[in-house]
Each structure stands twice: as C-alpha cells, then as structure tokens.
Design an enzyme around this catalytic site. Structure first.
Site, PDB file in Angstrom:
ATOM      1  N   LYS A  29     -19.853  11.610 -89.004  1.00 40.64           N
ATOM      2  CA  LYS A  29     -18.475  11.541 -89.504  1.00 40.64           C
ATOM      3  C   LYS A  29     -17.908  12.944 -89.475  1.00 40.64           C
ATOM      4  CE  LYS A  29     -15.704   8.338 -91.134  1.00 40.64           C
ATOM      5  NZ  LYS A  29     -15.747   6.910 -90.747  1.00 40.64           N
TER       6      LYS A  29
HETATM    7  P1  NAD Z   1      -5.332   4.133 -91.688  1.00 42.46           P
HETATM    8  O1  NAD Z   1      -5.037   5.563 -91.952  1.00 42.46           O
HETATM    9  O2  NAD Z   1      -4.898   3.519 -90.423  1.00 42.46           O
HETATM   10  O3  NAD Z   1      -4.782   3.207 -92.888  1.00 42.46           O
HETATM   11  C1  NAD Z   1      -5.101   3.438 -94.237  1.00 42.46           C
HETATM   12  C2  NAD Z   1      -4.222   2.539 -95.078  1.00 42.46           C
HETATM   13  O4  NAD Z   1      -4.594   2.664 -96.449  1.00 42.46           O
HETATM   14  C3  NAD Z   1      -2.731   2.901 -95.027  1.00 42.46           C
HETATM   15  O5  NAD Z   1      -1.961   1.706 -95.063  1.00 42.46           O
HETATM   16  C4  NAD Z   1      -2.520   3.693 -96.309  1.00 42.46           C
HETATM   17  O6  NAD Z   1      -1.169   3.646 -96.770  1.00 42.46           O
HETATM   18  C5  NAD Z   1      -3.445   2.939 -97.229  1.00 42.46           C
HETATM   19  N1  NAD Z   1      -3.839   3.726 -98.400  1.00 42.46           N
HETATM   20  C6  NAD Z   1      -4.169   5.021 -98.470  1.00 42.46           C
HETATM   21  N2  NAD Z   1      -4.441   5.368 -99.739  1.00 42.46           N
HETATM   22  C7  NAD Z   1      -4.290   4.240-100.476  1.00 42.46           C
HETATM   23  C8  NAD Z   1      -4.401   3.935-101.848  1.00 42.46           C
HETATM   24  N3  NAD Z   1      -4.727   4.895-102.734  1.00 42.46           N
HETATM   25  N4  NAD Z   1      -4.178   2.676-102.240  1.00 42.46           N
HETATM   26  C9  NAD Z   1      -3.841   1.713-101.356  1.00 42.46           C
HETATM   27  N5  NAD Z   1      -3.699   1.931-100.045  1.00 42.46           N
HETATM   28  C10 NAD Z   1      -3.917   3.180 -99.625  1.00 42.46           C
HETATM   29  O7  NAD Z   1      -6.924   4.007 -91.845  1.00 42.46           O
HETATM   30  P2  NAD Z   1      -7.858   2.850 -91.278  1.00 42.46           P
HETATM   31  O8  NAD Z   1      -8.394   3.288 -89.967  1.00 42.46           O
HETATM   32  O9  NAD Z   1      -7.178   1.543 -91.428  1.00 42.46           O
HETATM   33  O10 NAD Z   1      -9.084   2.938 -92.297  1.00 42.46           O
HETATM   34  C11 NAD Z   1      -9.100   2.252 -93.552  1.00 42.46           C
HETATM   35  C12 NAD Z   1     -10.534   2.165 -94.044  1.00 42.46           C
HETATM   36  O11 NAD Z   1     -11.332   1.466 -93.093  1.00 42.46           O
HETATM   37  C13 NAD Z   1     -11.246   3.513 -94.236  1.00 42.46           C
HETATM   38  O12 NAD Z   1     -12.163   3.396 -95.317  1.00 42.46           O
HETATM   39  C14 NAD Z   1     -12.003   3.688 -92.934  1.00 42.46           C
HETATM   40  O13 NAD Z   1     -13.104   4.563 -93.052  1.00 42.46           O
HETATM   41  C15 NAD Z   1     -12.440   2.260 -92.702  1.00 42.46           C
HETATM   42  N6  NAD Z   1     -12.803   1.947 -91.312  1.00 42.46           N
HETATM   43  C16 NAD Z   1     -11.938   2.178 -90.287  1.00 42.46           C
HETATM   44  C17 NAD Z   1     -12.299   1.835 -88.987  1.00 42.46           C
HETATM   45  C18 NAD Z   1     -11.362   2.006 -87.814  1.00 42.46           C
HETATM   46  O14 NAD Z   1     -11.735   1.581 -86.707  1.00 42.46           O
HETATM   47  N7  NAD Z   1     -10.187   2.540 -87.987  1.00 42.46           N
HETATM   48  C19 NAD Z   1     -13.577   1.291 -88.737  1.00 42.46           C
HETATM   49  C20 NAD Z   1     -14.430   1.051 -89.816  1.00 42.46           C
HETATM   50  C21 NAD Z   1     -14.037   1.389 -91.101  1.00 42.46           C
END
Ligand code: NAD
Length: 412
Positions: A105
C-alpha cells in the site's frame, strides 16, 4: 473517521487467525512484520510558485507469494501505521483469492481536492520518482485507491516508462484502457461487492429481488456497487459521502447524474441523513464503502441490517465486530467482499504481460469464477471450524502465506 488505529484492528485480526490456525510464536513474528517500509518527502511546486512538502509512503508488507500489490491513497490522514495495516490486509486478500502476489500500500498525506489538475500531476510524478527504485511489474504494482484514479495511474506509468526508456504498462493497474488497462477494472470492486451481497443473501435465505441496501461512500467502490445491485433488482435506499447521506431518490443512476453536475448528492426531493442514521437504517444489506473504522463499538449497537458487506478496507473495529456477531449479523469481510478490484487488477497485469487483451465478458466471467470459488471456501471454512466469516477468510489467507514462508525457507 479514524478513532481506533487501523493497525490495531489488522493486528488483532491476524493474531486471531494465528491462534485459530495454531501457528507458532515464530510464525506470528514472521507474519506480523512488514518487509519493507519507505517514507519519502514529496516536494510540490504549487501553481502560484510556492513549494510545499508532503509525506509519501510505500509499504511492501509481503513478497513471499509474488510481487507486492496494492493501492495508492491520497488522503490528509494517511500515515505510516495505516499504510502498514492496509498493506497487511492486501497480503491476506491476495492469498485468500489465490493471486500470485504479496501485499503493498502507499500514498501521500494530502487532500487531493486542494490540488489543481497540474499540481496533482506534478505530485503524482514526483511521488512515483521517489518510490521508483522499489516498484516495477516484477517487484510491486500500485493501483488506484481513495483519492486517486486512472489519471494518476497514467502519470505513474508514464513516469516509470520514461525512466526505463520504454513503455512499461504492467507497472501499475487501473490504467486507462488505451494505455493497457483492462475492460471491467473501473467497476470491478463494486461488481465484486455486489456478487458478495447476492451470495450473502442466499446464505441468509433472503430474496435479492427488492432486498434493501444502504451504502456509506459514493466513490469508486460505493457507486459501482450501487449500480450493480440496482441492475440486479435490489433497492438501494440510501447512500452517503463525506458530507452526509440521502434517502428518497428513485434511482442510483439519477442520483449519480445529479452528483456529476452539482458535486454533491443533495438532490432536490431527497431527504438528508447523518452518517449514523444511514448506518442504522432497517435494511437487508449495509455496505460501508468509505474509510476505516466506521463500524465501531459505539456505532455497531444501532445497526439493524441483516448483512454487512465490507466494501471499504477495515471498516469494522474489533469492538464493532463483536457486537455484530452478538447480533447475528452476517459480515462478509473486506478481504473477500472488496477483492474484485485486485482480481481484475491481476487480469490487467496478465494482459499487459502477454500483450493480449480480453473481452469484457471474459473479464466478468473470470472475476465471477474466482469470487464464487473464494466465497465457497470461506463459507465452508466458517461452517467447518464454527468461526465467523472474517476469521475463516483470514485463516485461509494467512495459512497460505505461512505455508509459502515455510516452503521457501529462510535465507541464508
Ligand atoms: P473514493 O475516493 O473513490 O471514494 C470514497 C468515498 O467515501 C467518497 O464518496 C467520499 O466522499 C466518501 N467518504 C470519505 N470520507 C467519508 C466519511 N467520513 N463518511 C462517509 N463517506 C466518506 O475511494 P474508493 O476507491 O471508493 O475507496 C473506498 C474504500 O474502498 C476504501 O477503504 C478503499 O481502500 C476500499 N477499496 C477500494 C478499491 C478500489 O478498487 N478503488 C478496492 C478495494 C478496496
């Protein structure tokens, strides 16, 4: 959102798996120690000429089963402990899904909303050049995470390639299609979350048609999960982003359209919800898809959902987990539920290595096959050993890494 350390959560989950697997204290030492940690200073020349310094991180938690793999996060609260925790989870996730990878990461402690496009590009390129000696298609392969997307991956790929002297698409995944990205990667994590939700409903004998869903986070994971579930006939009743939640919209597609043109989800005709109100809705499926530590000892007691599908990494603290278990809520753990992203990243890397690209149907079918196989393994382990799904998933992932360590032996 982070109140309890994500690292404390990740280490507690590993400790439990080591106990359940009856591994030795030596194994615990080996499994609980990250292999390589790099902290870099990332200077950025702002558009106004000022120079600012940011902290950048890359953690290669494990390379025992193959090159390390994991996302790059741009978020003001990221620090080394959280990066280690997320790299540890990636290690168990890749082993659980049986991908030939270790776990990694990285990220920069920055609020990407404060950057212009060209500042974002300069910051991404400088970060890439700082971590360049330790990444590469055979060493460590970054991907998008919170606050980064395919544009950042294109800049990372270009920076690496310019330094190599030739094009190296396999150095990152989650790239634009024209640069060697894979069809289906953008929606893969959300698609996998949807597959997990459908399977969990089957286990709980709830008909998916018309089953209700609430989703915290409306980003790359939350949005695509919402779309996939709506297309499968479920009813997404509420979503939230960092500014709060909404309910009362007629379709996710309509809400997304409003969000794209207005930059917020407060569409006229919808009702506002706080984060806690969203978490506590009486729904069939609750999907935390934002950041770590959203389901805590405090917030878990009000949860009424029958099933929790963890789209985010480490959204549930050990205290929150205990309460969900007492309430007999089925939790599909992060390392299974959100593994669709790394699975299709793996497909992208394979396609880049072979310079031969798959159709969207091939990607979808292969994603489905791996997720269903993994799901069955976890379900079987949970039933056989009488443990939670999180414990079962960690037992499978951790035991594969432990076995690989033993077979490789210790050098010298
Ligand atoms: P992103 O930046 O695209 O979206 C994050 C979302 O969460 C946004 O809508 C943001 O407004 C919201 N957010 C942020 N802080 C918040 C809070 N305090 N309360 C409520 N909502 C909040 O990120 P993402 O890629 O969608 O990732 C989200 C989660 O999924 C993370 O934990 C990430 O590690 C995990 N993840 C992502 C992927 C991927 O392929 N992108 C894969 C596996 C896991």
């Amino acid at each position: 959102m982070t109140m309890e350390s994500t690292l404390v959560t990740a280490r507690a989950q590993l400790r439990r798996a080591v106990e359940l697997l009856e591994l030795s204290e030596n194994d615990w030492q080996t499994l609980s120690t990250p292999r390589r940690i790099l902290e870099v200073a990332v200077p950025l020349r702002r558009d106004n000429g000022n120079v600012e310094m940011y902290k950048g991180f890359r953690v290669q938690y494990s390379t025992t089963r193959g090159p390390s793999k994991g996302g790059v996060r741009f978020h003001p609260q990221i620090d080394m402990d959280e990066t280690v925790a997320l790299a540890m989870l990636m290690t168990w996730k890749c082993a659980l899904t049986n991908l030939p990878y270790g776990g990694a990461k990285g990220g920069i402690a920055v609020d990407h909303h404060t950057l212009s496009l060209s500042e974002n590009e300069r910051l991404t390129r400088r970060y890439t050049s700082e971590i360049l000696p330790i990444i590469g298609p055979e060493r460590d392969i970054p991907a998008p995470d919170v606050g980064t997307d395919e544009r950042n991956m294109a800049w990372m790929m270009d920076t690496y390639s310019v330094n190599a002297g030739f094009s190296v698409p396999g150095v990152v995944t989650g790239k634009p299609i024209v640069l060697g990205g894979s069809l289906g990667r953008t929606s893969a994590t959300g698609d996998g979350v949807a597959i997990s939700a459908i399977e969990a409903l089957r286990v709980r004998a709830i008909d998916p048609k018309g089953a209700t869903v609430a989703i915290q986070g409306f980003g790359k994971v939350g949005y695509w999960a919402a779309m996939a579930l709506e297309n499968l006939g479920l009813k997404v009743v509420a979503v939230s982003d960092v500014n709060g939640g909404v309910t009362g919209f007629s379709s996710v597609a309509q809400l997304w359209e409003y969000y794209q043109s207005n930059g917020n989800i407060g569409m006229p005709g919808t009702d506002k919800l706080t984060q806690d109100e969203l978490l506590h809705l009486d729904v069939d499926v609750l999907i935390p898809a934002a950041l770590a530590d959203s389901i805590t000892e405090k917030s878990a007691s009000g949860i009424q959902a029958r099933i929790v599908v963890e789209g985010a990494n480490a959204p549930t603290t050990p205290g929150g987990d205990k309460i969900l278990e007492e309430k007999n809520i089925l939790v599909v753990p992060d390392i299974l539920a959100n593994s669709g992203g790394v699975i299709v990243s793996y497909f992208e890397w394979v396609q880049d290595k072979q310079n031969y690209f798959w159709t969207a149907d091939e990607v979808k079918q292969n994603l489905n096959d791996i997720m269903m196989r993994t799901f069955k393994e976890v379900e079987h382990m949970a039933t056989e050993k009488k443990v939670t799904w999180r414990e079962a998933a960690h037992m499978i992932g951790v035991s594969r890494v432990a076995e690989a360590h033993k077979l490789r032996g210790l050098y010298p």
